[in-house]
Design an enzyme around this catalytic site. Sequence first.
Site, mmCIF file in Angstrom:
data_model
loop_
_atom_site.group_PDB
_atom_site.id
_atom_site.type_symbol
_atom_site.label_atom_id
_atom_site.label_comp_id
_atom_site.label_asym_id
_atom_site.label_seq_id
_atom_site.Cartn_x
_atom_site.Cartn_y
_atom_site.Cartn_z
ATOM 1 N N CYS A 111 16.129 -63.886 -9.293
ATOM 2 C CA CYS A 111 17.021 -63.231 -10.274
ATOM 3 C C CYS A 111 16.897 -61.713 -10.253
ATOM 4 C CB CYS A 111 16.733 -63.752 -11.673
ATOM 5 S SG CYS A 111 16.804 -65.537 -11.763
ATOM 6 N N HIS A 165 19.942 -59.107 -16.827
ATOM 7 C CA HIS A 165 20.030 -60.461 -16.271
ATOM 8 C C HIS A 165 20.273 -61.452 -17.402
ATOM 9 C CE1 HIS A 165 19.320 -64.085 -14.186
ATOM 10 N NE2 HIS A 165 18.094 -64.275 -14.626
ATOM 11 N N ASN A 173 23.044 -68.893 -16.165
ATOM 12 C CA ASN A 173 22.172 -68.004 -15.399
ATOM 13 C C ASN A 173 22.603 -68.062 -13.924
ATOM 14 O OD1 ASN A 173 20.086 -66.869 -13.933
ATOM 15 N ND2 ASN A 173 18.452 -67.856 -15.102
#
Length: 365
Positions: free
Chosen positions: A151, A292, A322
């Site tokens: 990520c 994020h 996500n």
Amino acid sequence: MSSSSDHPAAGSIPPSSSSPSAPSSPPSVRSFGGGKVGAPAVRILGTGRYTPEKIVTNVDLEKMVDTSDAWIVERTGIRERRVAAPGELTSDMAAAAGRMALEKAGISADELDMIIVGTISGDMPMPACAAFVQQKLGAKTCPSFDLSAACAGFLYGLTIGERFIRAGGVRYVLVIGVELLSRLLNWEDRKTCVLFGDGAGAVVIGPNDGDGRGILSTHIFTDGSLAGSLFIPGGGSKEPVSQEVVDKRRHLVHMEGQDVFKAAVRNLSSASQAALAANGVSGKDVDWVVAHQANLRILQAVSQRVELPMERFFINIHKYGNTSSASIPIALDELLGEGKLKQGQLVLMCALGAGISWGSALIRW
Ligand code: UT7
């Protein structure tokens, strides 16, 4: 190429000549910062995004695993996510986002000096997804490589691209964050399958034109002691693909959610503070936080710790879940598309993922 080292609480980034092993910097928190406020060398010239058409809602997931829309919304903020169509590839999504970023930047693919693709879900283990992206974009022979920071992949890519341009000899870099995690999830594991989505985001970066806009600093970190908190144990050289690996679902994502949650709150806060301290600004100077999108509660906790008002956070987790390395560039492109991000505003980015790896960037837009 400038590199410097500082503790998140140590204040301004030292001059580029300072040693990474300066006494004030405990080795465990070494970080790499960029230029100072007012002297950015590199700016984002164009942004792009691609998200697959297919929407999977929380209600759809209720039919697949023992979960509920209410639980997912309350614990994460996610309402739906995108899932790639059969046959759609990671490199297809990356190329689509990259093409849009190039168009908006007014740069042709053959002007690119480098393509960096942040991904842990490339088309195949070898070669790099970036090779396919380069071919799909028609970007000739520019060096093109993948970056495995999960990520945090986009922020790692931005950092590396910025350093190459700053060092000279490289003018335009395409930085992409892309994940097709729907094919790496255990759709019987409610602890992970409800969280992630597919998508791609991209930016073209290049030299700024001396107007003070651009990337002010980047900070990147890894704590390998937490590598086992979010990982795909099988399918690599440690546990090569075998029937047993597949039967035990070890080729799919495993996560200790609470461990990652705590690490995210702690490290996203410290990386954000590092970005602010390095540039001599405070949370109230930040116009937008493009973070994020892993869990709305993580961002709320960071908001409190860093004194960044929640209304400055751009949030789209409810739509995409996500998307790992893609989430920051997707959010940035949406923020711009909505006309909310104005020239001269201060943008803070932060991300954390498997590794665990994390980082931040501060940008004068
Ligand atoms: O992008 C990379 C970084 N990733 C992250 O930052 C993710 C970080 N972690 C998280 O966001 C959160 O830890 C989760 C969203 C993964 C989980 O939320 P939580 O509040 O930490 O839940 P939990 O793991 O403590 O589980 C609480 C309960 C458990 O039930 P019991 O043991 O209390 O009976 C779980 O089994 O919730 C249960 N649970 C679920 N229930 C319904 C876990 N997943 C689900 C689910 N639906 N999907």
